[in-house]
Motif scaffolding. Sequence first.
Motif, short mmCIF file in Angstrom:
data_model
loop_
_atom_site.label_atom_id
_atom_site.label_comp_id
_atom_site.label_asym_id
_atom_site.label_seq_id
_atom_site.Cartn_x
_atom_site.Cartn_y
_atom_site.Cartn_z
N ALA A 40 20.40 19.62 20.55
CA ALA A 40 19.62 18.38 20.44
C ALA A 40 18.15 18.79 20.46
CB ALA A 40 19.95 17.43 21.58
N ASN A 41 17.38 18.23 19.53
CA ASN A 41 16.01 18.68 19.34
C ASN A 41 15.08 17.51 19.07
OD1 ASN A 41 16.77 21.71 18.86
ND2 ASN A 41 18.12 20.53 17.55
N SER A 42 13.79 17.79 19.03
CA SER A 42 12.82 16.78 18.63
C SER A 42 11.69 17.46 17.89
CB SER A 42 12.29 16.01 19.84
OG SER A 42 11.62 16.88 20.73
N VAL A 43 11.01 16.67 17.06
CA VAL A 43 9.90 17.17 16.27
C VAL A 43 8.84 16.06 16.20
CG1 VAL A 43 10.93 16.48 14.06
CG2 VAL A 43 9.21 18.29 14.11
N ILE A 79 12.30 22.54 10.16
CA ILE A 79 12.39 23.33 11.39
C ILE A 79 13.45 24.41 11.18
CG2 ILE A 79 12.79 23.25 13.88
CD1 ILE A 79 12.40 20.01 12.07
N SER A 80 13.11 25.66 11.50
CA SER A 80 14.05 26.77 11.37
C SER A 80 15.09 26.72 12.49
CB SER A 80 13.32 28.11 11.44
OG SER A 80 12.48 28.25 10.34
N HIS A 81 16.34 26.97 12.12
CA HIS A 81 17.44 27.08 13.07
C HIS A 81 18.34 28.21 12.60
CE1 HIS A 81 16.78 23.58 15.63
NE2 HIS A 81 16.38 22.94 14.54
N GLN A 109 17.88 26.04 8.33
CA GLN A 109 16.85 25.07 8.69
C GLN A 109 17.35 23.64 8.61
OE1 GLN A 109 13.88 26.13 5.83
NE2 GLN A 109 14.64 24.70 4.30
N VAL A 110 16.59 22.75 9.26
CA VAL A 110 16.84 21.32 9.18
C VAL A 110 15.53 20.67 8.74
CG1 VAL A 110 17.32 19.23 10.52
CG2 VAL A 110 18.60 21.32 10.98
N THR A 111 15.63 19.75 7.77
CA THR A 111 14.46 18.99 7.35
C THR A 111 14.67 17.54 7.77
OG1 THR A 111 14.10 20.44 5.46
CG2 THR A 111 13.01 18.31 5.39
N VAL A 112 13.68 17.00 8.49
CA VAL A 112 13.72 15.62 8.94
C VAL A 112 12.76 14.83 8.07
CG1 VAL A 112 13.35 14.06 10.90
CG2 VAL A 112 14.24 16.38 11.29
N TYR A 113 13.24 13.69 7.54
CA TYR A 113 12.46 12.87 6.61
C TYR A 113 12.14 11.51 7.22
CZ TYR A 113 14.08 16.15 3.05
OH TYR A 113 14.34 17.28 2.33
N ARG A 114 10.91 11.05 6.98
CA ARG A 114 10.51 9.69 7.35
C ARG A 114 11.01 8.77 6.23
NH1 ARG A 114 5.84 7.67 10.46
NH2 ARG A 114 5.13 9.83 10.61
N ILE A 147 22.08 18.64 15.90
CA ILE A 147 22.83 19.52 15.00
C ILE A 147 24.25 19.60 15.55
CG2 ILE A 147 23.08 21.83 14.05
CD1 ILE A 147 20.04 22.14 14.40
N PHE A 148 25.23 19.38 14.67
CA PHE A 148 26.64 19.41 15.04
C PHE A 148 27.34 20.56 14.32
CE2 PHE A 148 25.25 15.01 15.14
CZ PHE A 148 25.72 14.55 16.36
N ARG A 149 28.43 21.01 14.92
CA ARG A 149 29.28 21.99 14.24
C ARG A 149 30.74 21.59 14.41
NH1 ARG A 149 29.65 28.47 13.92
NH2 ARG A 149 30.67 28.42 11.90
#
Length: 92
Positions: A28-31, A42-44, A70-75, A89-91
């Motif tokens: 679980a993350n935040s940006v 964000i790199s993962h 990576q994960v890209t978060v969009y507005r 992020i789930f697996r």
Amino acid sequence: MSYGLRVWDASGNLTLDVTNRITRVYSANSVYFATYDLQKTISHAGVSTDGTWFAAATTGGFSAVLTNGQVTVYRLHTEFIPITVSYVIFRA
């Protein structure tokens, strides 16, 4: 004799079998989005598009897309205010 776990719903449909993958939270993350930021990447390390990983924004009005590493978060809205956005992020 074989061993394992099988679960059926009330209608008799098989809902879980030992061969099924169970999804779990990986992280679980935040940006932080400044006023006019439209997206953040964000790199993962280790995440990939092999079909077992996915991401979701948990802050309304945002979406998260996972690609290799990576994960890209969009507005998704035009309410341009500074905000900290949460994503998971789930697996499977």
